[in-house]
Scaffold this active site. Sequence first.
Site, short mmCIF file in Angstrom:
data_model
loop_
_atom_site.label_atom_id
_atom_site.label_comp_id
_atom_site.label_asym_id
_atom_site.label_seq_id
_atom_site.Cartn_x
_atom_site.Cartn_y
_atom_site.Cartn_z
N THR A 92 -19.80 28.68 27.60
CA THR A 92 -20.91 27.76 27.27
C THR A 92 -20.75 26.98 25.88
O THR A 92 -20.29 27.82 24.92
CB THR A 92 -22.18 28.47 27.57
N GLY A 147 -23.12 36.16 24.56
CA GLY A 147 -23.52 37.12 24.05
C GLY A 147 -22.61 38.02 23.49
O GLY A 147 -21.33 38.03 23.88
N GLU A 175 -27.84 24.53 40.14
CA GLU A 175 -26.89 25.26 40.84
C GLU A 175 -27.35 25.18 42.47
O GLU A 175 -26.36 25.13 43.34
CB GLU A 175 -26.71 26.82 40.67
#
Lengths: 654, 654
Positions: free
Chosen positions: B153, B192, B422
């Site tokens: 991302t 993350g 999605e």
Amino acid sequence: MPSPPPAWVQALKPAGPQGSELLAQERAQSNVDVDKLAELLHTKEALDRQQHILSILESEKVFDKSENYTLGRTEKIQRALGKAKRLQQLAVQHKWSQDDYYMANDLLSEPTPYGLHASMFLVTLREQTTPEQKKLFLEPAAKYEIIGCYAQTELGHGSNVRGLETTATWNPDDKTFTMHSPTLTASKWWIGSLGRTANHAVVMAQLYVGGKNYGPHPFVVQIRDMQTHQPLENVYVGDIGPKFGYNTMDNGFLLFNKVKIPHVNMLARFSRVDKETNKYMRPASHSLLYGTMTWVRSNIVLQAGSVLARGVTIATRYCAVRRQFQDRDGGKDAGENQVLNYKMVQVRLLPLLASMYALHFTGRGMMRLYEENQKRMKGAVEAGQDKRGAGPEQLRAGADLLADLHATSCGLKALASTTAGEGLEVARYLLKSARAVLAGKGTNNDTSQILQTYLSRREKGASFDILEEDKDIVAAFAWRTAHLTFEALKRRDVEKRSWNSLLVDFWRLSTAHSQYLVVKNFYEAVTSPQLTSELDPETLSLMHKLFRLYALHTLEREAGEFFSSSAVTTRQISLAQSNAVMKLLDEIRPHAVRLVDAWKFPDWQLDSSLGRYDGEVYPDLFRRACQNPVNDLVFDPYPWNENVLKNSAPKSKL
Amino acid sequence: MPSPPPAWVQALKPAGPQGSELLAQERAQSNVDVDKLAELLHTKEALDRQQHILSILESEKVFDKSENYTLGRTEKIQRALGKAKRLQQLAVQHKWSQDDYYMANDLLSEPTPYGLHASMFLVTLREQTTPEQKKLFLEPAAKYEIIGCYAQTELGHGSNVRGLETTATWNPDDKTFTMHSPTLTASKWWIGSLGRTANHAVVMAQLYVGGKNYGPHPFVVQIRDMQTHQPLENVYVGDIGPKFGYNTMDNGFLLFNKVKIPHVNMLARFSRVDKETNKYMRPASHSLLYGTMTWVRSNIVLQAGSVLARGVTIATRYCAVRRQFQDRDGGKDAGENQVLNYKMVQVRLLPLLASMYALHFTGRGMMRLYEENQKRMKGAVEAGQDKRGAGPEQLRAGADLLADLHATSCGLKALASTTAGEGLEVARYLLKSARAVLAGKGTNNDTSQILQTYLSRREKGASFDILEEDKDIVAAFAWRTAHLTFEALKRRDVEKRSWNSLLVDFWRLSTAHSQYLVVKNFYEAVTSPQLTSELDPETLSLMHKLFRLYALHTLEREAGEFFSSSAVTTRQISLAQSNAVMKLLDEIRPHAVRLVDAWKFPDWQLDSSLGRYDGEVYPDLFRRACQNPVNDLVFDPYPWNENVLKNSAPKSKL
């Protein structure tokens, strides 16, 4: 604070058109007169006040918001008290009115430990005290010599006020009340400003006189020493701990071990214990005691609209700046599309934009009703006091109005906050009204009227033209409410169904009624003399479109009930869904940014990268990321090293 | 920590029946075999593992949860790294399997800075590397000598992977790639474990070879020094700051200023740049690159079920302990009613209880499919590698299966997380399948079959018996999906409507399809040989009731679409609503507590007063309140005193 980024990073810009360019483009394609609309929504006076207060707050370092999300709870609440104190100092220094003070809190947008003192405590003292008590409690409270809170909810009882366990027992011998918590569930709980701040509390407790229980009544109780701020003897009080999103407030618990308070500490404007006869003196109407909660609920509806408006402002601006994917029907060279152009986004966002206008107009309507009623009551009570106890008819008339407002405010609060419990009050009220109408005892208030209209036209059917006539949309919502009311009444009164088995029906009924009220208030606002005379035709027509979008979108979501009540046909719903709503989305889309601009939330208040007025979303997000204090830490990442930081003391210190 | 409460407080108990008594009563009124059901849901092996790992974690002070909600962000993340390190030490010490390690994280229930290393980084290295790369990256990563993350991302691009801006340009002269971030929006974002922990990253970047763009590909890039842990030159990396609920993880940003990496750092199992010819070698199927994301989505569905189950466990136990109001139809002396007895609560809670079973069975089905597919692919790839580049048919067959799984996982992730984006993948896939069916090219997979069934029976209509036959409920969901598919196809292919104007239809279609899949998976589970042979008849029948509650409640909520597709009649819906669902609530109610007990969440994992297995809700709430560190502060409450604390340094230090 971490050191600033290197030059090559500082030179980078977002790809494609800049956020500022995109928002400028949005604002250029609409003629909505933002300033005019803002005045109609908030009044010129409120907007000027906002500007004035904002300039004061922005310049004070204590109100800086940059660490709001990084601090731990103990630091957070200390800073919040610091902010609360400074606000109060400013209020005194600048001679702020109550509205000025509320505005300052609104701009701060963070509850402070003075929150419940400044609202519920002062409001209750103002409304429920005698002149003697005003001198004793209200005057020092207004000067912050007494800091208080409103202690109603208990660990074991929230909505069920009659189930409260704290007791206040009248002692005829020494003319005192004994406050006592007989169980653990009697502990006051969730009480704002109580945990660490308040030295007094308005405590709702079961009044016992001569062994008899007279239900919950309000008492002022001192809980902490005025100098040391330590809890008084036989008072156990503290903060209940961290909560979801409310950690700048010291919500507290409170237990009493047979604490005596003087006679004058029972708030005695509406009911009291006579010192001489040791008799309980009943109020003209019991519902008068709940006046404060009605005010709180009305405020919640208004606040819900404002909170929604902040969210929608942020989302709308961001959706105009954020671009993602090419339009599949666009050419290969088309740039990425603004997210706001996707129908899927519009159908989620624009009905919320319409809702914030709807809730605002509804909240304003309710507040007006509450204030009118308070004025009437005040007149009645004062007339009564002059004559030493008379004026019961006026009081009763006021109480009837309050009952109506109470039911309405309960339903709208339930709608605005999606809690279900309070919606029951409305269902109960509607069933009562329906029974009266069936017995030929209907009044000419709005509820009676929509029930009567339904009864008189039920046979020939509804036939509303919801696609062409705005007033028919309102009528369709009224029709559905009336239909559900009589259905529920039949199940209860004729089929004798149990209360419990009908709760789901009642909840649906309450939702339907509240949606009707919102639609009706919205319609009345857009057709009001004020809006029709002061708005330009284009903006006025846009307001009508927002009304229709809110109403038709709600109608579509609740299609099943509108079918089954025959308020509309399936064909109408299908047309509303595939044509009318889609067309409204197209028509409102170009004005979305200006329609949120009209709410005039300052950037300082929103404190949001995504919602910035100038659209500089990405640079601001990046700036905040770079400055966040976690970037001062240098981790030692390997699991076999005990220390979590490079060159830190051993981990055990954590 | 604040001092313990005085004796008179410690002597207090909650009013009425104690929580422990109420839960004992709940458990006594049901015969559900909790242990048997737990084994069927989780396997005996997993339950034993849970016990074993729990006993290790509970005894380690570092995993103490009591300050989770009071610490600031910088303390929180340091502790989280301490926990992560200790987990890894325990894993080595006790020779934990991967399942043991996942279980430990699950019990901890808090993301740690090793989170993305242990999942996405290792999974990607395992799946997308050559044997040489496994030696170079995977082996040290598995030993935590390399700590990594998965950087896909970007600030400007999330869902639209093809729009990523980070570039990796092949340099034929020195056989390297140059990693570069041309804009601010090219910054990796939300990654993350990147912010402070990782020293390596798998970076998805646009591959350029000979001036041509070959789309996003994965590269391993070292970003921090292995000794000092400082960012390497021309790498700008940091933590993005506080987030909603994820503050124990160092989600990060990352920018490159023309950083060179060796040829071997491009993950080359499926596609690569030939060092000799400087040519790009295409993979058998592009969708292979997205394998990791498919795994993540499947996992999200399974996790969604588990997270829901935790919430429902807490809510169910609390609703059995919490009592509020008398039943209006009960006698005057009836005690307060358990909240779980109210229909209004049951209608909100019990369908969620049914949903947690539904999502669990669906998630298990998907994971099984994913694993089967991975095995097949592995076989195909290994066969291909043995023959140096063959096996394309097997690979293609694997890719087709993966495409199906991809679409399904997208839809279910959207359903489970209520994100819409999605879901479009599914709509696209269904339209494609419908076109194939219309062209007589349908296959015999399930999607083709439900579309064919609909076409063949459309004329004579559906006539499903949803009130009596479970399999007819599944058929009604399939029918609605097929109906919406052909409706959408007509609008797109015949009426030539724009893609944008159909997005809302596609979203509805995706939701309908995913609901069908859940209903089908649930039905298959309750009729499976395993459940029918191993459960006692009473519990098995209860499983069928949960299936019907989930299905009929969903059907009722989506009534409009079921009507308009003629899958059911209005009469059927009305009966489902007023009779069938209400009856199911009555029948499931007595078993609610045992049905959540069967999920076997340890108290230590839930860390919830309300959800305690023993029902001692109020004493535990009160204990936690008393111990919270805010109660160590003594406020100075008066606005004219600068200090916020009694005897503290001046406020300016804050």
